[in-house]
Structure formats: C-alpha cells, structure tokens
Design a protein around this motif. Sequence first.
Motif, PDB file in Angstrom:
ATOM      1  N   ILE A  38      90.911 -11.973  44.173  1.00  0.00           N
ATOM      2  CA  ILE A  38      89.802 -11.900  43.164  1.00  0.00           C
ATOM      3  C   ILE A  38      88.571 -11.563  43.869  1.00  0.00           C
ATOM      4  N   GLN A  39      88.389 -12.458  45.126  1.00  0.00           N
ATOM      5  CA  GLN A  39      87.266 -12.342  46.068  1.00  0.00           C
ATOM      6  C   GLN A  39      86.771 -10.949  46.447  1.00  0.00           C
ATOM      7  N   ASP A  40      87.874 -10.442  46.773  1.00  0.00           N
ATOM      8  CA  ASP A  40      87.893  -8.815  47.464  1.00  0.00           C
ATOM      9  C   ASP A  40      87.743  -7.807  46.417  1.00  0.00           C
ATOM     10  N   LEU A  41      87.943  -8.153  45.110  1.00  0.00           N
ATOM     11  CA  LEU A  41      87.728  -6.943  44.298  1.00  0.00           C
ATOM     12  C   LEU A  41      86.307  -6.829  43.748  1.00  0.00           C
ATOM     13  N   PRO A  42      85.915  -5.561  43.678  1.00  0.00           N
ATOM     14  CA  PRO A  42      84.514  -5.127  43.446  1.00  0.00           C
ATOM     15  C   PRO A  42      84.304  -4.890  42.165  1.00  0.00           C
ATOM     16  N   PHE A  43      84.893  -5.815  41.119  1.00  0.00           N
ATOM     17  CA  PHE A  43      84.390  -5.874  39.841  1.00  0.00           C
ATOM     18  C   PHE A  43      84.871  -7.068  39.149  1.00  0.00           C
ATOM     19  N   SER A  44      84.435  -7.473  38.030  1.00  0.00           N
ATOM     20  CA  SER A  44      84.612  -9.068  37.298  1.00  0.00           C
ATOM     21  C   SER A  44      85.981  -9.171  36.886  1.00  0.00           C
ATOM     22  N   ALA A 128     103.083 -16.467  36.318  1.00  0.00           N
ATOM     23  CA  ALA A 128     102.379 -16.789  37.633  1.00  0.00           C
ATOM     24  C   ALA A 128     100.947 -16.899  37.264  1.00  0.00           C
ATOM     25  N   ARG A 129     100.407 -15.752  36.456  1.00  0.00           N
ATOM     26  CA  ARG A 129      99.073 -15.904  36.142  1.00  0.00           C
ATOM     27  C   ARG A 129      98.644 -14.979  34.873  1.00  0.00           C
ATOM     28  N   VAL A 130      97.640 -15.158  34.272  1.00  0.00           N
ATOM     29  CA  VAL A 130      97.153 -14.229  33.309  1.00  0.00           C
ATOM     30  C   VAL A 130      95.634 -13.867  34.027  1.00  0.00           C
ATOM     31  N   GLU A 131      95.788 -12.327  33.925  1.00  0.00           N
ATOM     32  CA  GLU A 131      94.637 -11.605  34.678  1.00  0.00           C
ATOM     33  C   GLU A 131      93.595 -10.989  33.634  1.00  0.00           C
ATOM     34  N   THR A 132      92.368 -11.129  33.790  1.00  0.00           N
ATOM     35  CA  THR A 132      91.599 -10.891  32.666  1.00  0.00           C
ATOM     36  C   THR A 132      90.509  -9.888  33.520  1.00  0.00           C
ATOM     37  N   LEU A 133      90.837  -8.495  33.321  1.00  0.00           N
ATOM     38  CA  LEU A 133      89.821  -7.400  34.083  1.00  0.00           C
ATOM     39  C   LEU A 133      88.973  -7.141  33.089  1.00  0.00           C
ATOM     40  N   ARG A 134      87.579  -7.491  33.467  1.00  0.00           N
ATOM     41  CA  ARG A 134      86.469  -7.174  32.361  1.00  0.00           C
ATOM     42  C   ARG A 134      85.942  -5.641  32.528  1.00  0.00           C
ATOM     43  N   GLY A 135      85.341  -5.258  31.498  1.00  0.00           N
ATOM     44  CA  GLY A 135      84.860  -3.936  31.477  1.00  0.00           C
ATOM     45  C   GLY A 135      85.864  -2.960  31.363  1.00  0.00           C
ATOM     46  N   THR A 149      91.184  -5.230  29.947  1.00  0.00           N
ATOM     47  CA  THR A 149      92.442  -5.266  30.063  1.00  0.00           C
ATOM     48  C   THR A 149      93.149  -6.617  30.482  1.00  0.00           C
ATOM     49  N   ILE A 150      94.111  -7.143  29.771  1.00  0.00           N
ATOM     50  CA  ILE A 150      94.562  -8.620  30.062  1.00  0.00           C
ATOM     51  C   ILE A 150      95.982  -8.271  30.417  1.00  0.00           C
ATOM     52  N   ARG A 151      96.541  -8.739  31.631  1.00  0.00           N
ATOM     53  CA  ARG A 151      97.894  -8.645  32.200  1.00  0.00           C
ATOM     54  C   ARG A 151      98.524 -10.011  32.291  1.00  0.00           C
ATOM     55  N   ASN A 152      99.506 -10.125  31.812  1.00  0.00           N
ATOM     56  CA  ASN A 152     100.209 -11.404  31.900  1.00  0.00           C
ATOM     57  C   ASN A 152     101.368 -11.179  32.867  1.00  0.00           C
ATOM     58  N   ILE A 153     101.303 -11.581  34.042  1.00  0.00           N
ATOM     59  CA  ILE A 153     102.066 -11.731  35.092  1.00  0.00           C
ATOM     60  C   ILE A 153     103.225 -12.795  35.303  1.00  0.00           C
TER      61      ILE A 153
END
Length: 782
Positions: A38-44, A128-135, A149-153
């Motif tokens: 998460i810390q390496d990605l250039p978006f929220s 494993a996780r639920v990712e919420t990609l904002r924007g 986007t929401i990704r259920n992993i």
Amino acid sequence: MFRKSLLAMAVVGAGAAQAQTSILEEVVVTATKRESTIQDLPFSINAQTQADIQRSGATNLEELSRNVAGLTIQNLGPGQSQVAIRGVSAGQIVRDQPGVKEQVGVYLDESVVSLSLFTPDFDLYDLARVETLRGPQGTLFGSGSIGGTIRNITEQPKLGVSEAAVEMDFNTVTDGNNGSHLKGMVNVPISDNLAMRVVGYSTQYAGFIDALGENGSRKEDVNTGRRTGGRVALKWTPTDALTITPRLVYQEIQTDGFNRQEAFNLYANPFTTTRPAIDLGEREQFLLLDEAFADETLLADLVVNYEGESFDTTFVASRMERDILVSRDASALTGSVSVDLGFPEQAVALPSNLRDTTDLTQDTLELRFASNSSDDLQWVAGIFYMDIERNYAQRLPTPGYDSFTDAVLGAGTSAAVANGYPSDSPYNADLDYSISQLATFGEVSYAMNEKLTVTAGLRWYDFEEDRTIFGGGLFSDGWDQSDSTASDGINPRLMASYALDESVTLNAQVSQGFRLGGVNDPLNSGLCSPADLETFGGFQDYDDETLWNYEAGVKSRMGNTVINAAVFYTDIENLQTTLDAGSCSSRITFNVPEAHTAGLELEVTTQATEDLALTFAGSLLEAEFDTTVRDGNGAILGGVEEGNRLPSVPEFQMSASATYDLDPIWGSQATFLSATLQYVGTRFTQPSDQLPGAGEFQSGLPFGGATGGEVTSLDLELDSYSMLNLRAGLRYTTWELAAYINNATDENALMSFDRERGGRARLAYRVATPRTIGLTARWFFD
C-alpha cells in the motif's frame, strides 16, 4: 507473545505454523495487477485484512464500508445495496432499473462480479483482504470503476500445506430472533504440484421487522434469511513457471422479507376511518402478502499465470450465472392505481404480488502481460472482453383483478390489453439485454531517479448494447420495441510519486473514469398524471458519464505510526442521475451536465504502546451539482440544482478502533478487548429529497375513509448515526473464543428512503440491524 500480532492476525494454519502479522506490517496488494505494498502505490488505497474484518465485527460489505475512508454503501435491501466511493453517486437505483450501470467495479479476485444494483454480497470468510481503490480506475479496470474499485481477494490454495479451520457463531438480536453461522475451510495437498482449497459456509440471519396485517394480525421478525455457499479452488503448477488455478464459487441468499420500516401505507395509516387507523412504529411494516428475496450465483473462473524470463503472462476467463427474484407485496401500489381508475374498495384491497426476476449470464476474458524485472521501467498491458446476456421480467399477479377491470372499464378490456400474458396480472414486462465490450489497456511506470517515479496509463474501449422490451396488461402500454446504444473512447491516467525520505512519500494523480450510458425504459404512461407525463416523457437515452480526478496524497511510516492522507477534486460531466417519475410508478435516468466532488481522506494506524493499538479512518466530502436542470415550465427538476448535494453519501464519515492486550487469563496465550466506533453523517436518498416541502406527502387517494389530502410529514435528510461494536476474546494454540456486541447502543439507523409510486402508496425507510449480542468460536487444524 501474541500482544501486537492479535491486532492484525491472518489465520493460515494452526499452532506454531500459523502466520501472524503485526498491525503495522505492510499488506501486499495487487491493485495495479502486480504485487505491491500500500505504501508503495502512487494513489489512495485501503486494504482490510481478515483480522481487520474480525476485529471490527463486520459481516458484510456494508458494515465493512464504515471502516474505510470515502467508501459508502446505500442499503436498499438484501443483496441490493449500492456502492459509492468519494461521493460519486447519482441517486437511488431500484429493482426495476435493469439498464443502469454501476459506478464502482467489484471483483472477486480476478473476476468481475459487479452488476449495478445487484452486486453479489459474497461472504467475507477466508478472504485474505478487501482492497478499496479510490478514484477512477478506468485504465486497468474499465467501465463501472468511475468512482473506484473494490477487490475481494480470497486465500489461495497452498502447495504442500495441510490446514483447516472451523468457525461457529451464535447471536441474538434485540427485539428480534436468533442468528447463527457455521463456516469452514480445508487446504489439501494432493501432490507436490497440486493443491485444493475448499470453503463452505451457512449463515442464518435473525429477523427484526414485524409485519402488521388485516384484522389486527401480526407476524414477528419477518425479514429472517440465510446465506449458504462455498468455493472450491485448485492450484496446479505443472512447471516452476506455470500456475493454473480453476475455481467454482456458489452462493445462495434467501430472505423472507425486507428491512423496511414504514411510515405510511395506503392500508395502514392514521387517517382511515372505515378501516382501523394505524400508526406504524419503529421496525414495523404492513403486509397483505409475504415477501421474499432469492439470489443464486454460480461463478466459474480460470486463472493461468506464466512467469517468463522478462515478463509474466496472465489469462483470466470467467462465467457468472445468476438468478434473482424480488417478490414484494405490491398491494398498496396496485391499490393506488385502482383508486385512480375508480375501482371499488374491494378491488383496491386485493392482494397483489410484484415479482421481479433476473436471469444473467456474464462471460469475461482477459489476457495481459506484465514486466517482472527490477528495472527502472515497469509495465503492464492487456486486452479485455465481456459479453452479457440479461433477461429481466416483471409480473403482477393479482387474483380477481380482471373481473373488476371488465366491470368498471367495459367487458373484454382485460383480454384486450393482455398482449398474450396470463389473466389477473395488470402489469407484465420482459426486457432482454445483450451487452458486449472490448477494451485494450496499458500502464507504464518509470523511475526517473531514486526518488521520483512517473506512471502513465491508457485504456481504449468499445461498447454496444441492444435491448428489447415487450409488455402487456392494464398498467402497461403494450410495448414491443428494440433499442440500441453504443460508445467508444479513451481513458488516460498519469501519476507520480516522490520519496522525500525513507519514511515519507508524496504522490499525485490525474485520471479519467467513465460509466457507460444506456436507454431508459418506457414510462407507464397510463399511470402518469398529465404533469408527470409532460415532465418525464421526454427522457429516452442517456450518454456516457465521464469524470476527471485530480488528487495529491502523502504516505508516511514513522516509528510505530502509519499515516496515509489524500486530497482530491473530481469534475464530473454528464452525471447519470436517477429520479422517481412521480405517479408513473417508473424511474428515469438522465444526464446532468456538470457536478463535482472534493474532499479529504485520512487513515492512521498506530501501536500506541506494546499493549494498545489504535486506528482511525475518516473522510470529509463535498459532493454537489454544478448545473441546474429545469423542466419545460422552468421549475427545477427533481432537486437537481447547482449547490445541492449529490445523494446517498455523507459529508463526514469516520471509524476509530482500539484494541488492548490484557495479560493472558484462563491459560490462554492472549486476551484482548476491542472497540470500534463508526460514524456516518447525514445523507439524502435521491436529489429531490432536498426540495422545499419534499417531506410533505399527500397520497391524493380517497380510500378507507381518508380523503387523500392528509399530510404525512417526514424528514428526508437521513439522520447521522453511530455504531459502537465491542469485542473481547481469548486465544489458545489451536482455538479462540470471542464475545461481541454489535451496535451496542441499539441505534435505529435509517439507511435509505423508499417511496412507492412517488409516495402515494407507501413511505418507508430501510433500517440497520439492531443491537446484536453473540459468541464466536474458531478452531485451527493442521
């Protein structure tokens, strides 16, 4: 010691083999279709791990959303909730708007599962996780991801590992009945290069809504339900470079009713004199017929990964088949039309059942390539294809209705308007959709130096939709027509990240998202008042919605604290706004030329002491129309006025949690206490709720001794609400036990507002689950 690890535990095995992660350990995500933190990605982005889900007490995506900054869910009933990110919302979509596209893309691993209103509410067990990609995520995830986007992993099969887990739960709901669940997972190595993971679950949901009926009858807890399902996945590695993962996912949801709290019903209101006057109370509704919801989903997908020398190749194929039934007591709806038609009270009081069915088949294919070296240049590119066949139908069986039709309107009327449909069903419609989409996409990242990385992406899409509609019955216009719409376009994205030092990174982004347009269903013009027909009759097709997103953020990790924040502004063109077409018993979608959202997101995680961990997630939001839309008479249409709020999203939302590790007791390895406070601000269900006098309802229907001129006054600005969840637990080597109280203050939160036929037939709120007290036990085996 389990002290810090309890706070973000990822259960993957038993005993000493069980993996544990600290609350501050970085979570690996695949939001860019490559692994990254998460810390390496250039978006929220936000990632809720399985431990986060368990700690907060969330059992579905709606409850989980309160812990994620900028993510909101509008509850419209079981399996029918709408998702919004960063305030990008166009108003309530209801069951009879099958052509409206989603604004947030939802995935189960690599497979697209979003479907506007009816996105599957998959169980969160063994994720494993639920990712919420904002924007907007249009570059990599395409249409439907204009807000995010929401990704259920899910957890994947593991080679060479034997493990299993079982989870049992029992709970009781205040003023309701009891619920429970049984869930399990087993991972089996079949050979050195083949493994299977099987997940199964069955949940019984407690009901808490009481239904009043004729002659003073009462049914308690009518909205009970159950969810059953499972997943079977194989992982086969015929070579070190090749991994093949086929999977089957099945889920069935059934409920006996809906979480609807009524404020007015044609048959049950304080104004009737020839019928018993009734004041409906908290968590009460009125029914002539039992209601039901059923959603059966089957997903089959295949993921093939090949690790080449310089790039990886991934192929994804999926097929989703769904059968959905929404069976509602539409007696008040049918009765309201009968009053307008001058039918006698015996006809108005006939039980009437509206049955909405959806039969969906969705096929997707994706082939992509991604660099796998550690060079300064990283890239991903691919091609995507989707084909959807969706058959939507409505029937309104109302035994005895034809005899009244012929008696009032003339002999043979019911047969003349039937158009081939069965008798005693005054409304029938069949809508068949054929949708195809082809897209190519690519994204390139280049490290300009040790501090600065720039990313550029592009997606080209081509979309076609064909729809046919055929109808019959007294309330329909006997439709028999076909419509088509098509569009194509290019969506770009440009991002940059700059590392100030090892602990702080700045990022910025400009990106575009899109939502495909469509064609409105014809109005039920025979039900429309002349004024409503004039206002809404001209809306036929609507264009693609586009959005430009501008954002800047900071991600920092200093000692025991992680702080991620972002500010953003989105400029929306042709916002697809949905309105209730008044007396027509229809909904229409049209384009609002300009709107915007702007806001701030903040997420903080800190290990305050060795024993205490704290988290905070909050968002401040401004989401408004920038254009005023007027009808032919110059009046503002449906609350779409410059400066008015976009519907369904709060201006402020936050979640704060604390987990404290006690000294172990009763021979346990760990003992903990956890509390999560969630706050959601005020919202409007649809734009027109902001109009002066919008909460003053008159049915205009003389029935049961009421004149129809009486006023039901409601506040359509949904109150803010807070949810307090408490949890305490013990953990041993191979099992754990946790007691919890969700919604500890028993808040009767109003989630959305529901009006039948513009409020003339029924007025109601969707409400949240009351206080729930329960006990969860988990066992781990190897």
